[in-house]
Design a protein around this motif. Sequence first.
Motif, PDB file in Angstrom:
ATOM      1  N   LEU A  47      88.986  60.272 -15.911  1.00 20.17           N
ATOM      2  CA  LEU A  47      88.208  61.363 -16.489  1.00 20.17           C
ATOM      3  C   LEU A  47      89.006  62.216 -17.473  1.00 20.17           C
ATOM      4  CD1 LEU A  47      86.233  62.520 -13.326  1.00 20.17           C
ATOM      5  CD2 LEU A  47      85.438  61.054 -15.184  1.00 20.17           C
ATOM      6  N   ARG A  48      90.289  62.413 -17.204  1.00 21.76           N
ATOM      7  CA  ARG A  48      91.099  63.324 -18.021  1.00 21.76           C
ATOM      8  C   ARG A  48      92.017  62.585 -19.003  1.00 21.76           C
ATOM      9  NH1 ARG A  48      90.534  68.770 -19.036  1.00 21.76           N
ATOM     10  NH2 ARG A  48      89.908  69.884 -17.169  1.00 21.76           N
ATOM     11  N   GLY A  49      92.468  61.386 -18.614  1.00 22.35           N
ATOM     12  CA  GLY A  49      93.402  60.642 -19.458  1.00 22.35           C
ATOM     13  C   GLY A  49      94.830  61.140 -19.327  1.00 22.35           C
ATOM     14  N   LEU A  50      95.754  60.336 -19.857  1.00 21.78           N
ATOM     15  CA  LEU A  50      97.171  60.684 -19.877  1.00 21.78           C
ATOM     16  C   LEU A  50      97.642  60.708 -21.325  1.00 21.78           C
ATOM     17  CD1 LEU A  50      98.536  58.317 -17.053  1.00 21.78           C
ATOM     18  CD2 LEU A  50      98.031  60.760 -16.848  1.00 21.78           C
ATOM     19  N   ASP A  51      98.595  61.586 -21.637  1.00 23.63           N
ATOM     20  CA  ASP A  51      99.174  61.534 -22.969  1.00 23.63           C
ATOM     21  C   ASP A  51     100.177  60.375 -23.031  1.00 23.63           C
ATOM     22  OD1 ASP A  51     101.509  62.444 -21.708  1.00 23.63           O
ATOM     23  OD2 ASP A  51     101.277  64.510 -22.411  1.00 23.63           O
ATOM     24  N   ARG A  52     100.707  60.112 -24.204  1.00 19.24           N
ATOM     25  CA  ARG A  52     101.568  58.928 -24.384  1.00 19.24           C
ATOM     26  C   ARG A  52     102.801  58.950 -23.474  1.00 19.24           C
ATOM     27  NH1 ARG A  52     101.650  58.199 -31.003  1.00 19.24           N
ATOM     28  NH2 ARG A  52      99.398  57.946 -31.272  1.00 19.24           N
ATOM     29  N   PRO A  53     103.544  60.077 -23.407  1.00 20.95           N
ATOM     30  CA  PRO A  53     104.720  60.069 -22.531  1.00 20.95           C
ATOM     31  C   PRO A  53     104.354  59.829 -21.064  1.00 20.95           C
ATOM     32  CG  PRO A  53     104.857  61.899 -24.073  1.00 20.95           C
ATOM     33  CD  PRO A  53     103.481  61.333 -24.203  1.00 20.95           C
ATOM     34  N   ALA A  54     103.245  60.397 -20.605  1.00 18.20           N
ATOM     35  CA  ALA A  54     102.847  60.219 -19.206  1.00 18.20           C
ATOM     36  C   ALA A  54     102.429  58.774 -18.943  1.00 18.20           C
ATOM     37  CB  ALA A  54     101.703  61.176 -18.857  1.00 18.20           C
ATOM     38  N   ARG A  55     101.720  58.171 -19.894  1.00 22.20           N
ATOM     39  CA  ARG A  55     101.309  56.780 -19.722  1.00 22.20           C
ATOM     40  C   ARG A  55     102.531  55.863 -19.661  1.00 22.20           C
ATOM     41  NH1 ARG A  55      97.383  55.893 -23.997  1.00 22.20           N
ATOM     42  NH2 ARG A  55      99.146  55.397 -25.336  1.00 22.20           N
ATOM     43  N   THR A  56     103.516  56.152 -20.487  1.00 25.57           N
ATOM     44  CA  THR A  56     104.751  55.356 -20.465  1.00 25.57           C
ATOM     45  C   THR A  56     105.488  55.547 -19.150  1.00 25.57           C
ATOM     46  OG1 THR A  56     104.953  55.536 -22.871  1.00 25.57           O
ATOM     47  CG2 THR A  56     106.937  54.922 -21.639  1.00 25.57           C
ATOM     48  N   GLU A  57     105.555  56.795 -18.684  1.00 27.02           N
ATOM     49  CA  GLU A  57     106.259  57.057 -17.424  1.00 27.02           C
ATOM     50  C   GLU A  57     105.569  56.367 -16.254  1.00 27.02           C
ATOM     51  OE1 GLU A  57     106.638  60.979 -14.894  1.00 27.02           O
ATOM     52  OE2 GLU A  57     108.195  60.967 -16.468  1.00 27.02           O
ATOM     53  N   LEU A  58     104.242  56.378 -16.221  1.00 25.65           N
ATOM     54  CA  LEU A  58     103.527  55.678 -15.158  1.00 25.65           C
ATOM     55  C   LEU A  58     103.806  54.176 -15.213  1.00 25.65           C
ATOM     56  CD1 LEU A  58     101.460  55.625 -12.840  1.00 25.65           C
ATOM     57  CD2 LEU A  58      99.655  55.408 -14.584  1.00 25.65           C
ATOM     58  N   THR A  59     103.810  53.613 -16.409  1.00 29.94           N
ATOM     59  CA  THR A  59     104.093  52.185 -16.566  1.00 29.94           C
ATOM     60  C   THR A  59     105.491  51.848 -16.061  1.00 29.94           C
ATOM     61  OG1 THR A  59     102.627  52.064 -18.493  1.00 29.94           O
ATOM     62  CG2 THR A  59     104.252  50.300 -18.244  1.00 29.94           C
ATOM     63  N   LEU A  60     106.469  52.650 -16.447  1.00 34.54           N
ATOM     64  CA  LEU A  60     107.847  52.402 -16.007  1.00 34.54           C
ATOM     65  C   LEU A  60     107.984  52.580 -14.498  1.00 34.54           C
ATOM     66  CD1 LEU A  60     109.822  54.148 -18.885  1.00 34.54           C
ATOM     67  CD2 LEU A  60     109.671  51.692 -18.440  1.00 34.54           C
ATOM     68  N   ALA A 217      94.646  47.872 -27.910  1.00 35.52           N
ATOM     69  CA  ALA A 217      95.845  47.309 -28.537  1.00 35.52           C
ATOM     70  C   ALA A 217      96.845  48.401 -28.886  1.00 35.52           C
ATOM     71  CB  ALA A 217      95.461  46.520 -29.781  1.00 35.52           C
ATOM     72  N   ASP A 218      96.360  49.516 -29.439  1.00 39.71           N
ATOM     73  CA  ASP A 218      97.252  50.633 -29.777  1.00 39.71           C
ATOM     74  C   ASP A 218      97.967  51.161 -28.533  1.00 39.71           C
ATOM     75  OD1 ASP A 218      96.731  50.656 -32.499  1.00 39.71           O
ATOM     76  OD2 ASP A 218      95.100  52.107 -32.344  1.00 39.71           O
ATOM     77  N   ALA A 219      97.211  51.350 -27.446  1.00 35.36           N
ATOM     78  CA  ALA A 219      97.805  51.884 -26.219  1.00 35.36           C
ATOM     79  C   ALA A 219      98.856  50.921 -25.658  1.00 35.36           C
ATOM     80  CB  ALA A 219      96.720  52.134 -25.177  1.00 35.36           C
ATOM     81  N   LEU A 220      98.548  49.652 -25.652  1.00 35.30           N
ATOM     82  CA  LEU A 220      99.489  48.657 -25.121  1.00 35.30           C
ATOM     83  C   LEU A 220     100.756  48.579 -25.972  1.00 35.30           C
ATOM     84  CD1 LEU A 220      96.915  45.853 -24.251  1.00 35.30           C
ATOM     85  CD2 LEU A 220      98.399  46.991 -22.596  1.00 35.30           C
ATOM     86  N   VAL A 221     100.590  48.514 -27.277  1.00 36.92           N
ATOM     87  CA  VAL A 221     101.751  48.375 -28.164  1.00 36.92           C
ATOM     88  C   VAL A 221     102.625  49.623 -28.111  1.00 36.92           C
ATOM     89  CG1 VAL A 221     102.440  48.177 -30.593  1.00 36.92           C
ATOM     90  CG2 VAL A 221     100.659  46.679 -29.678  1.00 36.92           C
ATOM     91  N   GLU A 222     102.002  50.808 -28.186  1.00 36.27           N
ATOM     92  CA  GLU A 222     102.775  52.056 -28.126  1.00 36.27           C
ATOM     93  C   GLU A 222     103.559  52.160 -26.824  1.00 36.27           C
ATOM     94  OE1 GLU A 222      99.838  55.052 -28.479  1.00 36.27           O
ATOM     95  OE2 GLU A 222      99.583  54.836 -30.659  1.00 36.27           O
ATOM     96  N   THR A 223     102.906  51.849 -25.717  1.00 30.51           N
ATOM     97  CA  THR A 223     103.541  52.019 -24.413  1.00 30.51           C
ATOM     98  C   THR A 223     104.652  51.008 -24.202  1.00 30.51           C
ATOM     99  OG1 THR A 223     101.436  52.840 -23.539  1.00 30.51           O
ATOM    100  CG2 THR A 223     103.095  52.161 -21.930  1.00 30.51           C
ATOM    101  N   ALA A 224     104.408  49.754 -24.552  1.00 32.16           N
ATOM    102  CA  ALA A 224     105.436  48.729 -24.358  1.00 32.16           C
ATOM    103  C   ALA A 224     106.662  49.003 -25.212  1.00 32.16           C
ATOM    104  CB  ALA A 224     104.858  47.344 -24.668  1.00 32.16           C
ATOM    105  N   ASN A 225     106.449  49.413 -26.463  1.00 31.22           N
ATOM    106  CA  ASN A 225     107.590  49.730 -27.321  1.00 31.22           C
ATOM    107  C   ASN A 225     108.352  50.937 -26.799  1.00 31.22           C
ATOM    108  OD1 ASN A 225     107.806  47.825 -29.632  1.00 31.22           O
ATOM    109  ND2 ASN A 225     105.690  48.431 -29.998  1.00 31.22           N
ATOM    110  N   ALA A 226     107.616  51.947 -26.304  1.00 31.32           N
ATOM    111  CA  ALA A 226     108.281  53.116 -25.730  1.00 31.32           C
ATOM    112  C   ALA A 226     109.074  52.753 -24.483  1.00 31.32           C
ATOM    113  CB  ALA A 226     107.250  54.190 -25.396  1.00 31.32           C
ATOM    114  N   ALA A 227     108.650  51.706 -23.796  1.00 30.19           N
ATOM    115  CA  ALA A 227     109.349  51.254 -22.595  1.00 30.19           C
ATOM    116  C   ALA A 227     110.523  50.336 -22.919  1.00 30.19           C
ATOM    117  CB  ALA A 227     108.373  50.527 -21.671  1.00 30.19           C
ATOM    118  N   GLY A 228     110.748  50.061 -24.208  1.00 22.88           N
ATOM    119  CA  GLY A 228     111.919  49.299 -24.608  1.00 22.88           C
ATOM    120  C   GLY A 228     111.688  47.819 -24.843  1.00 22.88           C
ATOM    121  N   CYS A 229     110.430  47.395 -24.916  1.00 19.62           N
ATOM    122  CA  CYS A 229     110.123  45.981 -25.157  1.00 19.62           C
ATOM    123  C   CYS A 229     109.447  45.868 -26.519  1.00 19.62           C
ATOM    124  CB  CYS A 229     109.210  45.447 -24.057  1.00 19.62           C
ATOM    125  SG  CYS A 229     108.745  43.715 -24.268  1.00 19.62           S
ATOM    126  N   ARG A 230     110.024  45.096 -27.422  1.00 19.60           N
ATOM    127  CA  ARG A 230     109.438  44.928 -28.756  1.00 19.60           C
ATOM    128  C   ARG A 230     108.088  44.222 -28.621  1.00 19.60           C
ATOM    129  NH1 ARG A 230     113.166  42.312 -33.137  1.00 19.60           N
ATOM    130  NH2 ARG A 230     111.465  43.161 -34.429  1.00 19.60           N
TER     131      ARG A 230
END
Length: 435
Positions: A47-60, A217-230
């Motif tokens: 319902l609220r969503g996560l910002d980019r840093p939070a989404r990356t942190e959850l993924t990691l 696609a944008d969410a996946l690419v942004e998050t994976a790159n932020a997590a250190g995977c090209r």
Amino acid sequence: MTARDTIEAIRDGAQLPQGALLEFADGLATGAVSDAQAGAFAMAVLLRGLDRPARTELTLGMRDSGKVLSWAAGRPVLDKHSTGGIGDCVSLVLAPALAACGACVPMISGRGLGHTGGTLDKLEAIPGVGTDLPDAKMRLIVENLGVVIAAANTTLAPADRRLYAIRDVSATVESLDLITASILSKKLAAGLQGLVLDVTVGSGAFMRTLGEARALADALVETANAAGCRTGAIISDMNQPLAPAAGNAVEVASAMEVITGVRTGPLHDLTCTLGGAALRLGGLCDTEAQGAERIAEAIGSGTAAEIFGRMIAAMGGPIGFVDSWARFLPEATVIREVKAPRDGYIGAIDGTVLGRAVVGLGGGRNVETDRIDPAVGLSDILPLGTPVTRGQPLLRLHASRSPHADAAEAAIGRAIEITDTCPEIPPLVHDRIGL
């Protein structure tokens, strides 16, 4: 920060302190977070969503909730992930082709989901093949061949396994943030250095519009790159089956035709496109075009097929499968042609309806405990724009019993539209993100 505090902050749209989602993911894996809290968390994120840093942190955090694989230096560790579709057996061709081009490919794959097929189910249509491999065996196969296609075991991303089950029963599957974290936590746990994503769009995909596909696609690419995977993504068309088949054994047959050089077409072309992007991300070529040429050469020379055959044998399948694959694959007891009701063109194909017809035949699951019949499905599916005459076969239907075939044939009649004029054929690739 407690689990309750984290849920409350997301619910209220407040800024999360750094580390809160790492703790929450760890609690999912250990059981410190209850099922009620996990469900409330998933709904708050939906319902609220996560910002980019939070989404990356959850993924990691979900990635690090279990074991993260590491591999010997020397080969770039690459993989591909598809969001699913009909006739999508790219992985069976691409994984060994990438290995033939010098990549290390520990491909963690999944089973069928909804109307779409799963790579593991397709592989297990080959007699003897087992995809639930212990870490030691998976590592040995990769060290010897450069590639393995296997299931995620219980040591990889256990937080995702827990949250995925909660999402399924709490009406929160559609959350873009949770989809992103779920896909990437398992892939990144394989120790990847480069990842190419195939985000499908159209009647046979989960994403029906280009806008939806681009957002994912944008969410996946942004998050994976932020997590250190090209990482980069291809948005590919799924308004018709990628291969002319839908089912398990029949899709393996289509993949074998491509990997042994018998057939080209969209499956071959998309494999080369995705492979070229992956090789460039891994530093194994300078441009995507060069990479695509290398993938095509690996297929054309027979090297990819040889590696695939050795992988199948190492996973318990028959030795010599590549040389005589047709005699090993199971066959359905009822095979019939579904014919055109009138003259015209193949004007539209509803891939979701076709996929559900395959599930109804027993080629997929309505519930997790359903057993799959690997022999059933659809083959020889005519592509969009094909001119047809009344009584001409549109496809071949493979079933275990005549009543099942009857029901599937009725569904196929609703899925394939015959039009008076030739439709506009959509491109195979709609867009590139991060490439």
